[in-house]
Scaffold this motif. Structure first.
Motif, PDB file in Angstrom:
ATOM      1  N   PRO A   1       0.831  -1.212   0.000  1.00 40.93           N
ATOM      2  CA  PRO A   1       0.000   0.000   0.000  1.00 40.93           C
ATOM      3  C   PRO A   1       0.862   1.258   0.000  1.00 40.93           C
ATOM      4  CG  PRO A   1      -0.766  -1.578   1.645  1.00 40.93           C
ATOM      5  CD  PRO A   1       0.537  -2.088   1.151  1.00 40.93           C
ATOM      6  N   GLU A   2       0.382   2.291  -0.651  1.00 44.50           N
ATOM      7  CA  GLU A   2       1.147   3.535  -0.749  1.00 44.50           C
ATOM      8  C   GLU A   2       1.454   4.124   0.617  1.00 44.50           C
ATOM      9  OE1 GLU A   2       0.865   7.852  -3.078  1.00 44.50           O
ATOM     10  OE2 GLU A   2      -0.537   6.220  -3.559  1.00 44.50           O
ATOM     11  N   THR A   3       0.585   3.917   1.579  1.00 41.09           N
ATOM     12  CA  THR A   3       0.801   4.450   2.924  1.00 41.09           C
ATOM     13  C   THR A   3       1.998   3.806   3.617  1.00 41.09           C
ATOM     14  OG1 THR A   3      -0.833   2.841   3.741  1.00 41.09           O
ATOM     15  CG2 THR A   3      -1.601   5.094   3.295  1.00 41.09           C
ATOM     16  N   ASP A   4       2.451   2.660   3.109  1.00 37.19           N
ATOM     17  CA  ASP A   4       3.583   1.959   3.730  1.00 37.19           C
ATOM     18  C   ASP A   4       4.892   2.185   2.991  1.00 37.19           C
ATOM     19  OD1 ASP A   4       1.853   0.943   5.590  1.00 37.19           O
ATOM     20  OD2 ASP A   4       1.599  -0.996   4.599  1.00 37.19           O
ATOM     21  N   HIS A   5       4.857   2.899   1.864  1.00 35.06           N
ATOM     22  CA  HIS A   5       6.062   3.050   1.051  1.00 35.06           C
ATOM     23  C   HIS A   5       7.223   3.642   1.844  1.00 35.06           C
ATOM     24  CE1 HIS A   5       3.970   3.010  -3.166  1.00 35.06           C
ATOM     25  NE2 HIS A   5       3.747   1.920  -2.457  1.00 35.06           N
ATOM     26  N   GLU A   6       6.938   4.683   2.621  1.00 39.44           N
ATOM     27  CA  GLU A   6       8.024   5.405   3.287  1.00 39.44           C
ATOM     28  C   GLU A   6       8.757   4.541   4.300  1.00 39.44           C
ATOM     29  OE1 GLU A   6       8.813   9.583   5.742  1.00 39.44           O
ATOM     30  OE2 GLU A   6       6.935   9.276   4.632  1.00 39.44           O
ATOM     31  N   ARG A   7       8.021   3.820   5.140  1.00 42.52           N
ATOM     32  CA  ARG A   7       8.711   3.027   6.160  1.00 42.52           C
ATOM     33  C   ARG A   7       9.413   1.822   5.554  1.00 42.52           C
ATOM     34  NH1 ARG A   7       4.578  -0.567   9.768  1.00 42.52           N
ATOM     35  NH2 ARG A   7       2.891  -0.862   8.256  1.00 42.52           N
ATOM     36  N   VAL A   8       8.839   1.214   4.521  1.00 41.99           N
ATOM     37  CA  VAL A   8       9.519   0.110   3.854  1.00 41.99           C
ATOM     38  C   VAL A   8      10.807   0.612   3.204  1.00 41.99           C
ATOM     39  CG1 VAL A   8       9.374  -1.554   1.960  1.00 41.99           C
ATOM     40  CG2 VAL A   8       7.425  -1.250   3.502  1.00 41.99           C
ATOM     41  N   LEU A   9      10.735   1.791   2.587  1.00 42.67           N
ATOM     42  CA  LEU A   9      11.923   2.380   1.981  1.00 42.67           C
ATOM     43  C   LEU A   9      12.981   2.662   3.041  1.00 42.67           C
ATOM     44  CD1 LEU A   9      13.343   3.464  -0.526  1.00 42.67           C
ATOM     45  CD2 LEU A   9      12.184   5.645  -0.155  1.00 42.67           C
ATOM     46  N   ASP A  10      12.571   3.151   4.200  1.00 44.06           N
ATOM     47  CA  ASP A  10      13.529   3.423   5.274  1.00 44.06           C
ATOM     48  C   ASP A  10      14.277   2.152   5.666  1.00 44.06           C
ATOM     49  OD1 ASP A  10      12.866   6.084   5.378  1.00 44.06           O
ATOM     50  OD2 ASP A  10      11.515   5.899   7.091  1.00 44.06           O
ATOM     51  N   TRP A  11      13.582   1.042   5.784  1.00 49.59           N
ATOM     52  CA  TRP A  11      14.239  -0.209   6.174  1.00 49.59           C
ATOM     53  C   TRP A  11      15.209  -0.684   5.095  1.00 49.59           C
ATOM     54  CZ3 TRP A  11       8.723  -2.266   7.431  1.00 49.59           C
ATOM     55  CH2 TRP A  11       8.322  -1.771   8.678  1.00 49.59           C
ATOM     56  N   THR A  12      14.787  -0.606   3.845  1.00 45.94           N
ATOM     57  CA  THR A  12      15.677  -1.072   2.774  1.00 45.94           C
ATOM     58  C   THR A  12      16.904  -0.173   2.650  1.00 45.94           C
ATOM     59  OG1 THR A  12      14.478   0.175   1.060  1.00 45.94           O
ATOM     60  CG2 THR A  12      13.760  -2.089   1.484  1.00 45.94           C
ATOM     61  N   GLN A  13      16.750   1.125   2.948  1.00 46.36           N
ATOM     62  CA  GLN A  13      17.891   2.026   2.866  1.00 46.36           C
ATOM     63  C   GLN A  13      18.902   1.768   3.976  1.00 46.36           C
ATOM     64  OE1 GLN A  13      18.730   4.300   0.271  1.00 46.36           O
ATOM     65  NE2 GLN A  13      17.255   2.825  -0.501  1.00 46.36           N
ATOM     66  N   VAL A  14      18.455   1.307   5.123  1.00 46.73           N
ATOM     67  CA  VAL A  14      19.392   0.916   6.180  1.00 46.73           C
ATOM     68  C   VAL A  14      20.287  -0.212   5.677  1.00 46.73           C
ATOM     69  CG1 VAL A  14      19.595  -0.164   8.452  1.00 46.73           C
ATOM     70  CG2 VAL A  14      17.952   1.680   8.092  1.00 46.73           C
ATOM     71  N   ILE A  15      19.690  -1.167   4.962  1.00 43.43           N
ATOM     72  CA  ILE A  15      20.463  -2.284   4.421  1.00 43.43           C
ATOM     73  C   ILE A  15      21.374  -1.803   3.310  1.00 43.43           C
ATOM     74  CG2 ILE A  15      20.292  -4.516   3.258  1.00 43.43           C
ATOM     75  CD1 ILE A  15      17.535  -4.844   4.624  1.00 43.43           C
ATOM     76  N   ARG A  16      20.851  -0.966   2.405  1.00 42.01           N
ATOM     77  CA  ARG A  16      21.627  -0.478   1.269  1.00 42.01           C
ATOM     78  C   ARG A  16      22.840   0.332   1.703  1.00 42.01           C
ATOM     79  NH1 ARG A  16      21.469   4.665  -1.351  1.00 42.01           N
ATOM     80  NH2 ARG A  16      22.334   4.584  -3.459  1.00 42.01           N
ATOM     81  N   THR A  17      22.693   1.176   2.704  1.00 41.69           N
ATOM     82  CA  THR A  17      23.755   2.101   3.089  1.00 41.69           C
ATOM     83  C   THR A  17      24.612   1.584   4.234  1.00 41.69           C
ATOM     84  OG1 THR A  17      22.252   3.288   4.588  1.00 41.69           O
ATOM     85  CG2 THR A  17      22.389   4.080   2.311  1.00 41.69           C
ATOM     86  N   SER A  18      24.559   0.301   4.480  1.00 43.40           N
ATOM     87  CA  SER A  18      25.378  -0.277   5.545  1.00 43.40           C
ATOM     88  C   SER A  18      26.844   0.127   5.368  1.00 43.40           C
ATOM     89  CB  SER A  18      25.253  -1.804   5.511  1.00 43.40           C
ATOM     90  OG  SER A  18      26.133  -2.396   6.439  1.00 43.40           O
ATOM     91  N   GLY A  19      27.454   0.572   6.471  1.00 44.29           N
ATOM     92  CA  GLY A  19      28.850   0.973   6.430  1.00 44.29           C
ATOM     93  C   GLY A  19      29.075   2.438   6.131  1.00 44.29           C
ATOM     94  N   SER A  20      27.998   3.203   5.900  1.00 38.49           N
ATOM     95  CA  SER A  20      28.163   4.603   5.524  1.00 38.49           C
ATOM     96  C   SER A  20      27.458   5.561   6.481  1.00 38.49           C
ATOM     97  CB  SER A  20      27.619   4.834   4.110  1.00 38.49           C
ATOM     98  OG  SER A  20      26.231   4.560   4.053  1.00 38.49           O
ATOM     99  N   SER A  21      26.947   5.047   7.584  1.00 40.53           N
ATOM    100  CA  SER A  21      26.112   5.858   8.472  1.00 40.53           C
ATOM    101  C   SER A  21      26.905   6.593   9.541  1.00 40.53           C
ATOM    102  CB  SER A  21      25.077   4.961   9.157  1.00 40.53           C
ATOM    103  OG  SER A  21      25.739   3.989   9.958  1.00 40.53           O
ATOM    104  N   GLY A  22      28.176   6.261   9.701  1.00 39.21           N
ATOM    105  CA  GLY A  22      28.956   6.846  10.788  1.00 39.21           C
ATOM    106  C   GLY A  22      28.856   6.060  12.075  1.00 39.21           C
ATOM    107  N   ARG A  23      28.026   5.011  12.082  1.00 37.53           N
ATOM    108  CA  ARG A  23      27.936   4.155  13.255  1.00 37.53           C
ATOM    109  C   ARG A  23      29.156   3.244  13.343  1.00 37.53           C
ATOM    110  NH1 ARG A  23      22.297   3.825  11.322  1.00 37.53           N
ATOM    111  NH2 ARG A  23      23.032   2.139   9.964  1.00 37.53           N
TER     112      ARG A  23
END
Length: 435
Positions: free
Chosen positions: A157-179
């Protein structure tokens, strides 16, 4: 691992992230089958075109990471099996069974029917950024476009796009967050867990209220035909979701940078929009979003270029190195949109050839075409050397940010590219050698 293994620290540097192609050229010439040692896991890299194609079809190099050796633990970590045990990490006949079920959703006719919707999404995204005269193009365009398209196909559903995208971006950007590495691993595992729970809930919701989407079709294959298990339902949905937007997003960013740093090719494409389909192939060959194919495991001792790869070794086929092999591509480091369509392996090769190739090509053609058509005087907002990229050791080649600037005049919804030219007022061009 042999004593002459190359430490990963010599390969995966900041300079390598900016421009890996000189390193790939050196490896092709000096160590075409290169053992690489790293704290995470050791592997062998295959860099020449002929060897790469052979390895991608070599039955001795297995994609099943979840066999007795449990190699996935070394590569993905302990919490990965819930999402990553899918057809990407499987061999025939299991891979054949799963691919046959999913391939129906990617039939060319069904994908082509999406063209008006993809064009609508593209124009809506550009409508939001055009009045500003500048944009962070990854966040505003390259990432949301394929995410919105694949979400519609999957049935999110379109209402879930943002949070699903947030989770996938955590995986995509692993190693670049400064953590710290420990914090980063924990964040990725948390995102994987949340995605797994979300997709499991989505399956149950679609089971109760099916629709015209991939998840509903997969549920039908599970419940009525018995072709899928419940676990495979979730893992296949994750693969479709993640693979369906990740590489396309990175490609859109890479392709935009390539065009903006090669103004002669940019002008050529503006003048001859009929080159767009072949241009997408050349841009993919030139700087693809998946530099190394997903890992393979040697099920027995194998030999390439006189180098013995022991049984149980992890093997990486370096797609972007093979696609710059001068034995197969004349002047391979030159972007040439008129290059005769060669047999690049940007979409893979063999039984694991990209299932979503028709969708990826369509999104790229519509997206790149619209950027050139609707953003006059499009140029980079920073020098190439200042672009922030994914870490060098990331399995993806992409940008964290892509600042661009453009004129706001004439930036509505004009006729196709090629019918309107813009004055040449670009910022100074930075060549790939400066990256």
């Amino acid at each position: 691992m042999t004593e002459d293994a190359v430490p990963a620290a010599e390969l995966y540097t900041h300079e390598f992230a900016a421009d890996p192609y000189p390193t790939f050229a050196r490896l092709r010439a000096e160590k075409p089958v290169c053992p690489v040692s790293s704290p995470r896991f050791d592997s062998y890299l295959i860099t020449r075109f002929d060897d790469a194609r052979a390895a991608l079809t070599d039955p001795r190099l297995s994609k099943d990471l979840y066999g007795p050796g449990q190699q996935y633990l070394r590569i993905f970590g302990p919490n990965s099996e819930a999402l990553n045990r899918n057809m990407l990490n499987a061999d025939p006949p299991e891979h054949t069974r799963l691919r046959r079920i999913v391939s129906q959703a990617f039939a060319p006719r069904r994908i082509e029917a999406l063209r008006p919707r993809v064009a609508e999404i593209v124009d809506n995204l550009l409508d939001k950024i055009i009045p500003q005269g500048q944009s962070e193009l990854m966040h505003d365009f390259a990432i949301p476009l394929p995410m919105m398209v694949i979400s519609q196909l999957v049935g999110i559903p379109e209402t879930d796009h943002e949070r699903v995208l947030d989770w996938t971006q955590v995986i995509r950007t692993s190693g670049s967050s400064g953590r710290s590495p420990e914090e980063d691993r924990a964040a990725v595992q948390e995102a994987q867990l949340r995605l797994h729970h979300y997709l499991a809930d989505l399956v149950q919701a679609k089971r109760a209220h099916p629709g015209d989407d991939m998840v509903s079709a997969l549920i039908d294959a599970c419940d009525h035909d018995g072709q899928l298990s419940e676990r495979e339902l979730v893992t296949t949905t994750f693969l479709l979701l993640f693979a369906g937007h990740q590489t396309t997003a990175d490609f859109l960013g890479n392709a935009t940078v390539a065009l903006l740093t090669h103004p002669d090719q940019l002008d050529l494409l503006r003048a001859k929009p009929e080159l767009l389909p072949s241009a997408i192939e050349e841009l993919l060959r030139f700087d693809g979003p998946l530099p190394v194919a997903s890992p393979r495991i040697a099920t027995e001792d194998v030999e390439y270029q006189g180098v013995r790869i022991p049984r149980g070794s992890i093997v990486g086929v370096v797609i972007n190195a093979a696609n710059h092999d001068p034995e197969h591509f004349a002047d391979p480091d030159r972007l040439d949109l008129c290059r005769e369509r060669g047999p690049h392996i940007g979409f893979g090769y063999g039984v694991h050839y990209c299932l979503g190739v028709s969708l990826a090509r369509m999104e790229a053609q519509i997206g790149i075409g619209a950027l050139l058509r609707r953003l006059p005087e499009l140029r980079l907002g920073v020098p190439v050397s200042e672009l922030r990229r994914l870490p060098a050791a990331s399995p993806f080649r992409g940008l964290l940010e892509l600042p661009v600037k453009f004129a706001t005049w004439g930036a509505g919804r004009p006729s196709p590219i090629g019918t309107q030219r813009t004055p040449s007022t670009r910022s100074p061009v930075h060549t790939p050698e400066e990256q």
